[in-house]
Write an enzyme that holds these catalytic residues in place. Structure first.
Site, short mmCIF file in Angstrom:
data_model
loop_
_atom_site.label_atom_id
_atom_site.label_comp_id
_atom_site.label_asym_id
_atom_site.label_seq_id
_atom_site.Cartn_x
_atom_site.Cartn_y
_atom_site.Cartn_z
N HIS A 1 4.63 -30.46 -12.46
CA HIS A 1 4.54 -29.47 -12.97
C HIS A 1 5.92 -29.15 -13.42
O HIS A 1 6.52 -29.81 -13.49
CB HIS A 1 4.25 -28.89 -11.82
CG HIS A 1 5.37 -28.59 -10.73
ND1 HIS A 1 5.46 -29.94 -9.62
CD2 HIS A 1 6.13 -27.93 -10.11
CE1 HIS A 1 6.66 -29.71 -8.81
NE2 HIS A 1 7.03 -28.35 -9.21
N HIS B 1 11.72 -28.00 -16.65
CA HIS B 1 11.71 -29.48 -16.50
C HIS B 1 10.34 -29.89 -15.48
O HIS B 1 9.85 -29.62 -14.86
CB HIS B 1 13.05 -29.90 -15.29
CG HIS B 1 13.41 -29.65 -14.34
ND1 HIS B 1 13.76 -28.72 -14.43
CD2 HIS B 1 12.92 -30.13 -13.54
CE1 HIS B 1 13.74 -27.94 -12.41
NE2 HIS B 1 13.22 -29.28 -12.15
#
Lengths: 172, 172
Positions: A115, A34
């Site tokens: 990220h 995620h």
């Protein structure tokens, strides 16, 4: 209860990330790959309802986002986290900022570097070995993300999705 | 891609189930404790859109459901699955049936016994030991569930939530 807000990328990108996470990320079994929009925060049931409404409004006015993975990168020396670097865009930054302005009182711990974590809690030596080999990998990838999720954390540390919010805004 | 439709009970009930699943369910890390409304099925992207619309309609006309856990039970001799028995209600059966009538072509493998799995893939001896002790546990519990989720499966066998559907119907 502890909540968090994330975007799950496509199955294809999650599978790609999991191939690394399986070996290098002790959170592998706790949550799917995620992008964190807002890290863990506490909320009461009353606050949850209020946040839910706000997230609904945010989703309604936010257009689906382009997600570009550029390369494998690391947060060292801040910490030994290795990740898929997501190209920073104004749209992603705005969404992140909007979350912090509307949901909870906390401010972000770090400046926003979008990220997808693929390795963490590595010793310095492990980090150096793993990052040394992974930084050469070509992981470039592009897709569109059209939703984010509100999650809550169980006692065992894993996360369950409470609600999905679809990005329904129009591109300007 | 492989999809499934489940309800996640409250955090409290999930924590309760996980205390057992940690020891007895090899799927512990792949998905949070859940009630399956429709087991794994294949869908193309085009079908997904169609199903999404149908699930939205179903959720709009289905009222939040009462969920009552009665006891620990087992599917033996059919298979060595130990579970929290959910009191069968007309509302749950109707929702289950509606899923199968509207989503995909498959028919259910078994008659619908609503449950939350807490142990599976046990040998006959393990099953007998574990069930022997767990069947005595008082796990009675009641709550209301107001949503279900459409999930997809990653290559590693874990499930990611694609979309949440809130039950917005009114009680008759």
């Amino acid at each position: 209860m502890k909540y968090g807000i994330v975007m799950f990328p496509s199955k294809q990108l999650q599978d790609k990330a999991n191939a690394f996470r399986k070996r290098y990320d002790p959170h592998y079994a706790l949550i799917s790959p995620h992008i964190t929009l807002k890290g863990a925060f506490e909320a009461t049931d009353a606050q949850l309802n209020e946040y839910n409404e706000k997230l609904r409004e945010i989703a309604k006015t936010t257009a689906p986002l382009k997600l570009t993975i550029q390369k494998v990168s690391s947060f060292q020396p801040v910490n030994n986290v290795i990740y898929f670097k997501v190209a920073p865009t104004e749209e992603l930054s705005t969404l992140h900022q909007t979350m912090y302005e509307n949901i909870g009182q906390e401010q972000p711990d770090y400046s926003f570097v979008p990220h997808i974590t693929i390795g963490q809690k590595l010793s310095d030596d492990e980090h150096s070995d793993v990052y040394g080999s992974l930084r050469m990998e070509d992981v470039s990838y592009e897709e569109t993300i059209d939703r984010f999720h509100l999650l809550y954390q169980l006692d065992n540390g894993s996360w369950t999705v409470y609600e999905t919010f679809r990005l329904e805004g129009k591109d300007l």
